[in-house]
Design a protein around this motif. Structure first.
Motif, PDB file in Angstrom:
ATOM      1  N   ASP A 162       0.830  -1.195   0.000  1.00 44.46           N
ATOM      2  CA  ASP A 162       0.000   0.000   0.000  1.00 44.46           C
ATOM      3  C   ASP A 162       0.869   1.252   0.000  1.00 44.46           C
ATOM      4  O   ASP A 162       1.755   1.404   0.821  1.00 44.46           O
ATOM      5  CB  ASP A 162      -0.886  -0.021   1.254  1.00 44.46           C
ATOM      6  N   THR A 163       0.593   2.160  -0.923  1.00 38.94           N
ATOM      7  CA  THR A 163       1.409   3.360  -1.042  1.00 38.94           C
ATOM      8  C   THR A 163       1.271   4.262   0.177  1.00 38.94           C
ATOM      9  O   THR A 163       2.136   5.080   0.434  1.00 38.94           O
ATOM     10  CB  THR A 163       1.045   4.164  -2.300  1.00 38.94           C
ATOM     11  N   LYS A 164       0.201   4.131   0.924  1.00 36.03           N
ATOM     12  CA  LYS A 164       0.063   4.942   2.135  1.00 36.03           C
ATOM     13  C   LYS A 164       1.147   4.601   3.155  1.00 36.03           C
ATOM     14  O   LYS A 164       1.483   5.392   4.003  1.00 36.03           O
ATOM     15  CB  LYS A 164      -1.324   4.751   2.744  1.00 36.03           C
ATOM     16  N   ILE A 196       6.139   1.070  -4.849  1.00 34.91           N
ATOM     17  CA  ILE A 196       5.290   1.500  -5.956  1.00 34.91           C
ATOM     18  C   ILE A 196       6.081   1.458  -7.255  1.00 34.91           C
ATOM     19  O   ILE A 196       5.518   1.531  -8.314  1.00 34.91           O
ATOM     20  CB  ILE A 196       4.673   2.893  -5.728  1.00 34.91           C
ATOM     21  N   TYR A 225       4.293   8.607  -4.738  1.00 32.38           N
ATOM     22  CA  TYR A 225       3.717   8.599  -3.391  1.00 32.38           C
ATOM     23  C   TYR A 225       3.064   9.948  -3.067  1.00 32.38           C
ATOM     24  O   TYR A 225       1.932  10.005  -2.595  1.00 32.38           O
ATOM     25  CB  TYR A 225       4.800   8.280  -2.364  1.00 32.38           C
ATOM     26  N   ASN A 279      -0.129  10.285  -4.905  1.00 28.19           N
ATOM     27  CA  ASN A 279      -1.153   9.428  -4.309  1.00 28.19           C
ATOM     28  C   ASN A 279      -1.751  10.061  -3.055  1.00 28.19           C
ATOM     29  O   ASN A 279      -2.964  10.062  -2.864  1.00 28.19           O
ATOM     30  CB  ASN A 279      -0.577   8.051  -3.989  1.00 28.19           C
ATOM     31  N   THR A 320      -5.338  10.504  -3.952  1.00 31.59           N
ATOM     32  CA  THR A 320      -5.775   9.112  -3.751  1.00 31.59           C
ATOM     33  C   THR A 320      -5.661   8.273  -5.025  1.00 31.59           C
ATOM     34  O   THR A 320      -6.052   7.114  -5.034  1.00 31.59           O
ATOM     35  CB  THR A 320      -7.209   8.959  -3.176  1.00 31.59           C
ATOM     36  N   GLN A 363      -3.617   6.034  -7.663  1.00 33.43           N
ATOM     37  CA  GLN A 363      -2.441   5.177  -7.517  1.00 33.43           C
ATOM     38  C   GLN A 363      -1.770   4.911  -8.855  1.00 33.43           C
ATOM     39  O   GLN A 363      -2.431   4.584  -9.840  1.00 33.43           O
ATOM     40  CB  GLN A 363      -2.817   3.838  -6.886  1.00 33.43           C
ATOM     41  N   VAL A 411      -4.694  -2.164  -8.355  1.00 35.70           N
ATOM     42  CA  VAL A 411      -4.119  -0.820  -8.396  1.00 35.70           C
ATOM     43  C   VAL A 411      -5.260   0.184  -8.526  1.00 35.70           C
ATOM     44  O   VAL A 411      -6.118   0.062  -9.387  1.00 35.70           O
ATOM     45  CB  VAL A 411      -3.121  -0.665  -9.567  1.00 35.70           C
ATOM     46  N   GLY A 444      -6.663   3.735 -10.850  1.00 35.46           N
ATOM     47  CA  GLY A 444      -5.270   3.321 -10.871  1.00 35.46           C
ATOM     48  C   GLY A 444      -4.667   3.416 -12.255  1.00 35.46           C
ATOM     49  O   GLY A 444      -5.372   3.549 -13.260  1.00 35.46           O
TER      50      GLY A 444
END
Length: 180
Positions: free
Chosen positions: A45-47, A52, A73, A76, A80, A82, A110, A118
């Motif tokens: 998860d990019t959070k 990525i 990142y 994102n 939000t 991706q 994604v 995504g």
């Protein structure tokens, strides 16, 4: 041995072991080109600022992976949306990098499920193929024509000069600019 080669060998071995005798079967089954994406480690998860940029073909230096990850990142977190970049050394059994990118993006999930926002960029340097796949929501803005234009006019010219990182980075930045 590169991870892409290991994955391919594992995939082919598993397929060979799962084959059953077909000489006695009379019905013809339609075959589809499908890759077992479960053999590829899923991006995190990019959070969590996970992977990525999945550089399985080792095209980028660690600092380049870090810089590109930071760009994606930050985008994102801001939107939000991706973006995932994948480099591999083979697209077999696929012949189309776009189709493989789309299937991998679906398998990995994604983009957010409710927005389908995504984008995945898949590069196979040895086979000289690149594909950009978008979610349905993303495609409303980043159409196939826009993605093809970014590939042809931004990414490929850098590749022809041997600048793979610059091609991908500039392509990502242009896609982000058009996606705003």
């Amino acid at each position: 041995m590169k991870i892409g080669s290991k994955i391919l060998i594992l995939f082919l071995t598993l397929n060979l072991l799962s084959c059953k005798g077909s000489a006695q079967e009379n019905k013809i089954e339609k075959t589809t080109t499908e890759f077992d994406f479960s053999t590829i480690e899923k991006f995190r998860d990019t959070k969590l600022k996970g992977i990525i940029v999945n550089d399985y073909d080792s095209i980028f230096s660690p600092s380049q992976r870090s810089e590109l990850s930071d760009i994606i990142y930050d985008y994102n977190i801001e939107t939000t949306r991706q973006i995932v970049v994948v480099t591999i050394d083979s697209i077999n059994p696929y012949s189309d990098a776009q189709k493989m990118a789309a299937d991998l993006g679906k398998y990995w999930g994604v983009g957010t499920a409710e927005k389908d926002n995504g984008l995945i960029i898949l590069l196979c340097k040895p086979c000289q193929k690149i594909g950009i796949a978008t979610g349905f929501e993303t495609e409303l803005i980043l159409t196939d024509q826009i993605c093809k234009k970014v590939i042809d006019q931004t990414i490929i010219p850098e590749f022809k000069n041997g600048n793979f990182y610059a091609g991908i980075k500039n392509g990502v930045l242009e896609l982000i600019e058009k996606w705003k």
